[in-house]
Design a protein around this motif. Structure first.
Motif, PDB file in Angstrom:
ATOM      1  N   GLN B   6       0.834  -1.191   0.000  1.00  0.00           N
ATOM      2  CA  GLN B   6       0.000   0.000   0.000  1.00  0.00           C
ATOM      3  C   GLN B   6       0.873   1.246   0.000  1.00  0.00           C
ATOM      4  N   ASN B   7       0.508   2.172  -0.863  1.00  0.00           N
ATOM      5  CA  ASN B   7       1.229   3.438  -0.941  1.00  0.00           C
ATOM      6  C   ASN B   7       0.247   4.602  -0.990  1.00  0.00           C
ATOM      7  N   PRO B   8       0.584   5.704  -0.338  1.00  0.00           N
ATOM      8  CA  PRO B   8       1.675   5.812   0.630  1.00  0.00           C
ATOM      9  C   PRO B   8       1.281   5.204   1.971  1.00  0.00           C
ATOM     10  N   ARG B   9       2.174   5.101   2.898  1.00  0.00           N
ATOM     11  CA  ARG B   9       1.830   4.616   4.236  1.00  0.00           C
ATOM     12  C   ARG B   9       1.115   5.691   5.042  1.00  0.00           C
ATOM     13  N   TYR B  10       1.454   6.935   4.791  1.00  0.00           N
ATOM     14  CA  TYR B  10       0.805   8.056   5.456  1.00  0.00           C
ATOM     15  C   TYR B  10       0.425   9.081   4.385  1.00  0.00           C
ATOM     16  N   GLN B  11      -0.781   9.579   4.492  1.00  0.00           N
ATOM     17  CA  GLN B  11      -1.273  10.556   3.525  1.00  0.00           C
ATOM     18  C   GLN B  11      -1.972  11.679   4.272  1.00  0.00           C
ATOM     19  N   VAL B  12      -1.565  12.897   3.964  1.00  0.00           N
ATOM     20  CA  VAL B  12      -2.219  14.069   4.539  1.00  0.00           C
ATOM     21  C   VAL B  12      -2.935  14.798   3.407  1.00  0.00           C
ATOM     22  N   THR B  13      -4.196  15.114   3.615  1.00  0.00           N
ATOM     23  CA  THR B  13      -4.940  15.853   2.618  1.00  0.00           C
ATOM     24  C   THR B  13      -5.735  16.955   3.289  1.00  0.00           C
ATOM     25  N   GLN B  14      -6.257  17.846   2.468  1.00  0.00           N
ATOM     26  CA  GLN B  14      -7.058  18.949   3.006  1.00  0.00           C
ATOM     27  C   GLN B  14      -8.530  18.605   2.887  1.00  0.00           C
ATOM     28  N   VAL B  19      -8.462  12.633  -2.901  1.00  0.00           N
ATOM     29  CA  VAL B  19      -7.246  11.883  -2.595  1.00  0.00           C
ATOM     30  C   VAL B  19      -7.413  10.458  -3.093  1.00  0.00           C
ATOM     31  N   THR B  20      -6.307   9.871  -3.530  1.00  0.00           N
ATOM     32  CA  THR B  20      -6.308   8.488  -4.021  1.00  0.00           C
ATOM     33  C   THR B  20      -5.291   7.667  -3.252  1.00  0.00           C
ATOM     34  N   LEU B  21      -5.731   6.521  -2.765  1.00  0.00           N
ATOM     35  CA  LEU B  21      -4.841   5.574  -2.101  1.00  0.00           C
ATOM     36  C   LEU B  21      -4.646   4.381  -3.023  1.00  0.00           C
ATOM     37  N   SER B  22      -3.447   3.804  -2.956  1.00  0.00           N
ATOM     38  CA  SER B  22      -3.074   2.765  -3.906  1.00  0.00           C
ATOM     39  C   SER B  22      -2.800   1.442  -3.203  1.00  0.00           C
ATOM     40  N   CYS B  23      -3.154   0.360  -3.869  1.00  0.00           N
ATOM     41  CA  CYS B  23      -2.860  -0.987  -3.371  1.00  0.00           C
ATOM     42  C   CYS B  23      -2.419  -1.849  -4.546  1.00  0.00           C
ATOM     43  N   SER B  24      -1.370  -2.618  -4.336  1.00  0.00           N
ATOM     44  CA  SER B  24      -0.952  -3.578  -5.363  1.00  0.00           C
ATOM     45  C   SER B  24      -0.651  -4.915  -4.695  1.00  0.00           C
ATOM     46  N   GLN B  25      -0.713  -5.974  -5.485  1.00  0.00           N
ATOM     47  CA  GLN B  25      -0.502  -7.306  -4.924  1.00  0.00           C
ATOM     48  C   GLN B  25       0.316  -8.156  -5.893  1.00  0.00           C
ATOM     49  N   THR B  26       1.116  -9.037  -5.301  1.00  0.00           N
ATOM     50  CA  THR B  26       1.953  -9.943  -6.098  1.00  0.00           C
ATOM     51  C   THR B  26       1.447 -11.380  -6.015  1.00  0.00           C
ATOM     52  N   LEU B  27       0.246 -11.561  -5.477  1.00  0.00           N
ATOM     53  CA  LEU B  27      -0.295 -12.897  -5.239  1.00  0.00           C
ATOM     54  C   LEU B  27      -1.167 -13.396  -6.390  1.00  0.00           C
ATOM     55  N   ASN B  28      -1.461 -12.516  -7.335  1.00  0.00           N
ATOM     56  CA  ASN B  28      -2.350 -12.853  -8.456  1.00  0.00           C
ATOM     57  C   ASN B  28      -3.733 -13.302  -7.965  1.00  0.00           C
ATOM     58  N   HIS B  29      -4.187 -12.673  -6.893  1.00  0.00           N
ATOM     59  CA  HIS B  29      -5.484 -13.017  -6.332  1.00  0.00           C
ATOM     60  C   HIS B  29      -6.622 -12.364  -7.103  1.00  0.00           C
ATOM     61  N   ASN B  30      -7.769 -13.062  -7.106  1.00  0.00           N
ATOM     62  CA  ASN B  30      -8.929 -12.556  -7.840  1.00  0.00           C
ATOM     63  C   ASN B  30      -9.644 -11.421  -7.115  1.00  0.00           C
TER      64      ASN B  30
END
Lengths: 113, 113
Positions: B6-14, B19-30
């Motif tokens: 998950q990126n970023p670990r900390y996010q500050v917004t007004q 704001v957009t939070l990101s998640c990626s995975q290397t498990l090839n899960h559905n």
């Protein structure tokens, strides 16, 4: 509807003492049961899970849990805790055929030296 | 070794600023999930994707949206963050088959000023 109740919000114990974290659940259909641990500012890590079969489930870090269908409970135990076990512990269920995890409110385990 | 990132670990917004939070995975899960965890509370499922199929929880505010452009990535968009949206946001994945476990990322802590 399904729900998970963790009976203790905080559990303080001394190092090397045994501990039990209590979890009761409610569901109209069969469920899978899980215990997760969360260290400060981190994600959830799976400790153990009950899917079927033997009611005594062993997990990581010396933890174990017992599924009791008649009492609708899934209590987590460890015979001797360490300072490093200080964390938040979540009990969760997932109904068979569903994707959603339903969590209890969490139990904060504090280990005192 | 990282499986759910998950990126970023900390996010500050007004207040009110998208704001957009990101998640990626290397498990090839559905299946990919987004949970919201407010301070001292249990994680609460916002929505999940089963492959490209989006499944929204009934009580998830319209302010929260999600995108999954491919198997590996999933985004959480908060269109107009309010002070009440400050929380830890947890991404999780599972294979989507049978008795599978959900694997969680480390989370993104969102602060709204």
């Amino acid at each position: 509807a399904q729900s998970v109740t963790q009976l203790d919000s905080q559990v303080p114990v001394f190092e090397e003492a045994p501990v039990e974290l209590r979890c009761n659940y409610s569901s109209s259909v069969s469920v899978y049961l899980f215990w997760y641990v969360q260290y400060p500012n981190q994600g959830l890590q799976l400790l153990l899970k009950y899917l079927s079969g033997s009611t005594l489930v062993k997990g990581i870090n010396g933890f174990e849990a017992e599924f009791n269908k008649s009492q609708t409970s899934f209590h987590l135990r460890k015979p001797s805790v360490h300072i490093s076990d200080t964390a938040e512990y979540f009990c969760a269920l997932r109904q068979t055929g569903a994707q959603k995890l339903v969590f209890g409110q969490g139990t904060r385990l504090t280990i005192n030296p | 070794d990282a499986m759910v990132i998950q990126n970023p670990r900390y996010q500050v917004t007004q207040f009110g600023k998208p704001v957009t939070l990101s998640c990626s995975q290397t498990l090839n899960h559905n299946v990919m999930y987004w949970y919201q965890q407010k301070s001292s509370q249990a994680p609460k499922l916002l929505f999940h994707y089963y492959d490209k199929d989006f499944n929204n929880e009934a009580d998830t505010p319209d302010n929260f949206q999600s995108r999954r452009p491919n198997t590996s990535f999933c985004f959480l968009d908060i269109r107009s963050p309010g002070l009440g949206d400050a929380a830890m946001y947890l991404c999780a994945t599972s294979s989507g088959q049978g008795t599978e476990t959900q694997y969680f990322g480390p989370g993104t802590r969102l602060l709204v000023l």
